[in-house]
Motif scaffolding. Structure first.
Motif, PDB file in Angstrom:
ATOM      1  N   GLY A  86       6.981  15.398   1.709  1.00  0.00           N
ATOM      2  CA  GLY A  86       6.847  15.274   3.160  1.00  0.00           C
ATOM      3  C   GLY A  86       8.133  14.727   3.758  1.00  0.00           C
ATOM      4  N   PRO A  87       8.170  14.612   5.083  1.00  0.00           N
ATOM      5  CA  PRO A  87       9.372  14.119   5.758  1.00  0.00           C
ATOM      6  C   PRO A  87       9.675  12.660   5.419  1.00  0.00           C
ATOM      7  N   SER A  88      10.954  12.300   5.470  1.00  0.00           N
ATOM      8  CA  SER A  88      11.333  10.898   5.351  1.00  0.00           C
ATOM      9  C   SER A  88      10.690  10.134   6.497  1.00  0.00           C
ATOM     10  N   ARG A 146      -0.552  19.974   2.995  1.00  0.00           N
ATOM     11  CA  ARG A 146       0.074  19.350   1.826  1.00  0.00           C
ATOM     12  C   ARG A 146      -0.320  17.885   1.695  1.00  0.00           C
ATOM     13  N   MET A 147      -0.419  17.221   2.835  1.00  0.00           N
ATOM     14  CA  MET A 147      -0.784  15.799   2.791  1.00  0.00           C
ATOM     15  C   MET A 147      -2.300  15.677   2.670  1.00  0.00           C
ATOM     16  N   PRO A 148      -2.777  14.833   1.719  1.00  0.00           N
ATOM     17  CA  PRO A 148      -4.228  14.666   1.577  1.00  0.00           C
ATOM     18  C   PRO A 148      -4.854  14.264   2.911  1.00  0.00           C
ATOM     19  N   GLU A 198      10.054   4.473  15.581  1.00  0.00           N
ATOM     20  CA  GLU A 198      10.714   4.777  16.860  1.00  0.00           C
ATOM     21  C   GLU A 198      10.352   6.180  17.357  1.00  0.00           C
ATOM     22  N   ARG A 199      10.218   7.125  16.432  1.00  0.00           N
ATOM     23  CA  ARG A 199       9.891   8.507  16.832  1.00  0.00           C
ATOM     24  C   ARG A 199       8.437   8.668  17.248  1.00  0.00           C
ATOM     25  N   ALA A 200       7.577   7.912  16.584  1.00  0.00           N
ATOM     26  CA  ALA A 200       6.128   8.134  16.695  1.00  0.00           C
ATOM     27  C   ALA A 200       5.630   8.202  18.134  1.00  0.00           C
ATOM     28  N   LEU A 244       0.844  -1.200   0.000  1.00  0.00           N
ATOM     29  CA  LEU A 244       0.000   0.000   0.000  1.00  0.00           C
ATOM     30  C   LEU A 244       0.878   1.248   0.000  1.00  0.00           C
ATOM     31  N   PHE A 245       1.886   1.233   0.863  1.00  0.00           N
ATOM     32  CA  PHE A 245       2.753   2.401   0.990  1.00  0.00           C
ATOM     33  C   PHE A 245       3.451   2.717  -0.336  1.00  0.00           C
ATOM     34  N   GLU A 246       3.888   1.680  -1.030  1.00  0.00           N
ATOM     35  CA  GLU A 246       4.653   1.874  -2.268  1.00  0.00           C
ATOM     36  C   GLU A 246       3.783   2.154  -3.487  1.00  0.00           C
ATOM     37  N   CYS A 294       5.365  11.106  -1.797  1.00  0.00           N
ATOM     38  CA  CYS A 294       5.760  12.225  -0.940  1.00  0.00           C
ATOM     39  C   CYS A 294       6.716  11.828   0.179  1.00  0.00           C
ATOM     40  N   HIS A 295       6.786  10.535   0.501  1.00  0.00           N
ATOM     41  CA  HIS A 295       7.616  10.094   1.630  1.00  0.00           C
ATOM     42  C   HIS A 295       8.620   9.047   1.193  1.00  0.00           C
ATOM     43  N   SER A 296       9.909   9.296   1.459  1.00  0.00           N
ATOM     44  CA  SER A 296      10.912   8.259   1.238  1.00  0.00           C
ATOM     45  C   SER A 296      11.109   7.495   2.540  1.00  0.00           C
ATOM     46  N   GLY A 339       0.085   8.225  -4.121  1.00  0.00           N
ATOM     47  CA  GLY A 339       0.298   7.377  -2.952  1.00  0.00           C
ATOM     48  C   GLY A 339       1.364   7.927  -2.009  1.00  0.00           C
ATOM     49  N   CYS A 340       1.502   7.262  -0.866  1.00  0.00           N
ATOM     50  CA  CYS A 340       2.404   7.709   0.202  1.00  0.00           C
ATOM     51  C   CYS A 340       3.843   7.909  -0.284  1.00  0.00           C
ATOM     52  N   ALA A 341       4.346   6.928  -1.053  1.00  0.00           N
ATOM     53  CA  ALA A 341       5.755   6.966  -1.450  1.00  0.00           C
ATOM     54  C   ALA A 341       6.050   8.106  -2.425  1.00  0.00           C
ATOM     55  N   TYR A 350       2.883  -1.212   9.267  1.00  0.00           N
ATOM     56  CA  TYR A 350       4.103  -1.125   8.454  1.00  0.00           C
ATOM     57  C   TYR A 350       4.997   0.013   8.955  1.00  0.00           C
ATOM     58  N   LEU A 351       4.402   1.177   9.212  1.00  0.00           N
ATOM     59  CA  LEU A 351       5.202   2.328   9.648  1.00  0.00           C
ATOM     60  C   LEU A 351       5.733   2.129  11.061  1.00  0.00           C
ATOM     61  N   GLU A 352       4.983   1.434  11.898  1.00  0.00           N
ATOM     62  CA  GLU A 352       5.476   1.149  13.254  1.00  0.00           C
ATOM     63  C   GLU A 352       6.766   0.333  13.192  1.00  0.00           C
TER      64      GLU A 352
HETATM   65  C1  HEC Z   1       1.069  15.021  -1.350  1.00  0.00           C
HETATM   66  C2  HEC Z   1       2.104  14.591  -0.443  1.00  0.00           C
HETATM   67  C3  HEC Z   1       1.795  13.561   0.620  1.00  0.00           C
HETATM   68  C4  HEC Z   1       1.198  12.328   0.465  1.00  0.00           C
HETATM   69  C5  HEC Z   1       0.624  11.720  -0.803  1.00  0.00           C
HETATM   70  C6  HEC Z   1       1.250  11.681   1.759  1.00  0.00           C
HETATM   71  N1  HEC Z   1       1.843  12.495   2.677  1.00  0.00           N
HETATM   72 FE1  HEC Z   1       2.236  12.063   4.631  1.00  0.00          FE
HETATM   73  N2  HEC Z   1       2.922  13.943   4.939  1.00  0.00           N
HETATM   74  C7  HEC Z   1       3.086  14.906   3.955  1.00  0.00           C
HETATM   75  C8  HEC Z   1       3.600  16.142   4.546  1.00  0.00           C
HETATM   76  C9  HEC Z   1       3.905  17.448   3.815  1.00  0.00           C
HETATM   77  C10 HEC Z   1       3.763  15.875   5.931  1.00  0.00           C
HETATM   78  C11 HEC Z   1       4.293  16.850   6.993  1.00  0.00           C
HETATM   79  C12 HEC Z   1       3.213  17.806   7.419  1.00  0.00           C
HETATM   80  C13 HEC Z   1       2.228  17.175   8.354  1.00  0.00           C
HETATM   81  O1  HEC Z   1       2.645  16.707   9.434  1.00  0.00           O
HETATM   82  O2  HEC Z   1       1.036  17.119   8.001  1.00  0.00           O
HETATM   83  C14 HEC Z   1       3.335  14.473   6.144  1.00  0.00           C
HETATM   84  C15 HEC Z   1       3.367  13.795   7.362  1.00  0.00           C
HETATM   85  C16 HEC Z   1       3.161  12.438   7.531  1.00  0.00           C
HETATM   86  C17 HEC Z   1       3.400  11.685   8.754  1.00  0.00           C
HETATM   87  C18 HEC Z   1       3.978  12.226  10.048  1.00  0.00           C
HETATM   88  C19 HEC Z   1       5.479  11.917  10.027  1.00  0.00           C
HETATM   89  C20 HEC Z   1       6.251  12.258  11.255  1.00  0.00           C
HETATM   90  O3  HEC Z   1       7.493  12.203  11.178  1.00  0.00           O
HETATM   91  O4  HEC Z   1       5.679  12.554  12.316  1.00  0.00           O
HETATM   92  C21 HEC Z   1       3.057  10.387   8.501  1.00  0.00           C
HETATM   93  C22 HEC Z   1       3.126   9.214   9.455  1.00  0.00           C
HETATM   94  C23 HEC Z   1       2.607  10.323   7.125  1.00  0.00           C
HETATM   95  N3  HEC Z   1       2.674  11.589   6.557  1.00  0.00           N
HETATM   96  C24 HEC Z   1       2.173   9.164   6.509  1.00  0.00           C
HETATM   97  C25 HEC Z   1       1.646   9.119   5.222  1.00  0.00           C
HETATM   98  C26 HEC Z   1       1.038   7.931   4.636  1.00  0.00           C
HETATM   99  C27 HEC Z   1       0.930   6.567   5.311  1.00  0.00           C
HETATM  100  C28 HEC Z   1       0.615   8.292   3.383  1.00  0.00           C
HETATM  101  C29 HEC Z   1      -0.160   7.447   2.388  1.00  0.00           C
HETATM  102  C30 HEC Z   1      -1.425   6.879   2.847  1.00  0.00           C
HETATM  103  C31 HEC Z   1       0.994   9.681   3.174  1.00  0.00           C
HETATM  104  N4  HEC Z   1       1.596  10.145   4.314  1.00  0.00           N
HETATM  105  C32 HEC Z   1       0.757  10.400   2.007  1.00  0.00           C
HETATM  106  C33 HEC Z   1       2.808  14.750   2.610  1.00  0.00           C
HETATM  107  C34 HEC Z   1       2.186  13.662   2.029  1.00  0.00           C
END
Ligand code: HEC
Length: 123
Positions: A57-59, A99-101, A65-67, A31-33, A46-48, A42-44, A119-121
């Motif tokens: 978004g953040p790596s 920025r994140m949906p 561990e941080r959560a 799902l993540f990929e 925006c997130h590596s 999808g998540c990947a 998975y993220l845990e």
């Molecule tokens: C369009 C870009 C985008 C997409 C797609 C996206 N994210 Fe994000 N995500 C972000 C941004 C920007 C932040 C940082 C701002 C915030 O905290 O909302 C974030 C924050 C997060 C955090 C908090 C990380 C931390 O270090 O505390 C998690 C967990 C996360 N996203 C998981 C997901 C997951 C799982 C998906 C897919 C279901 C997803 N994201 C899809 C942009 C995105």
């Protein structure tokens, strides 16, 4: 003999049908990929998972561990769940809100979200 083989085969089929989404190894990873998830990026996208590699978004390397330390009183699981279904509840320092949906709770099933949290845990 043939009957026993057939019975075994049948049992295997039943056993694999019975496994739930959470048990399926790699479900959360898949799902993540996914490039497209729930009809949107999808998540990947925006997130590596490479430390410090910021896409949009953040790596998420080490996020498991941080959560648990992000928000006082919130477990890792609760923080990750909230971050997915309500991203603006806690905005990661250095990143913009909005920025994140914020509709993952509508476009994904509860099982899919649980698999992602699992998975993220583990990261
Ligand atoms: C369009 C870009 C985008 C997409 C797609 C996206 N994210 Fe994000 N995500 C972000 C941004 C920007 C932040 C940082 C701002 C915030 O905290 O909302 C974030 C924050 C997060 C955090 C908090 C990380 C931390 O270090 O505390 C998690 C967990 C996360 N996203 C998981 C997901 C997951 C799982 C998906 C897919 C279901 C997803 N994201 C899809 C942009 C995105």
């Amino acid at each position: 003999m043939t009957t026993r083989v057939a019975a075994c085969a049948l049992m295997l089929v039943i056993a694999s049908c019975g496994s739930s989404v959470e048990d399926a190894p790699g479900e959360g990873a898949a799902l993540f990929e996914s490039r497209v998830l729930g009809g949107q990026a999808g998540c990947a996208t925006c997130h590596s998972l490479t430390p410090d590699r910021v896409l949009v978004g953040p790596s998420l390397a080490g996020v498991g561990e941080r959560a648990g330390n992000r928000v006082p009183g919130l477990s890792a699981e609760a923080y990750l769940l909230t971050s997915i279904v309500e991203p603006d509840a806690y905005v990661v320092e250095g990143f913009d809100s909005g920025r994140m949906p914020s509709n993952w709770g509508d476009v994904l099933s509860d099982d899919e979200i649980a698999a992602l949290v699992d998975y993220l845990e583990g990261q």
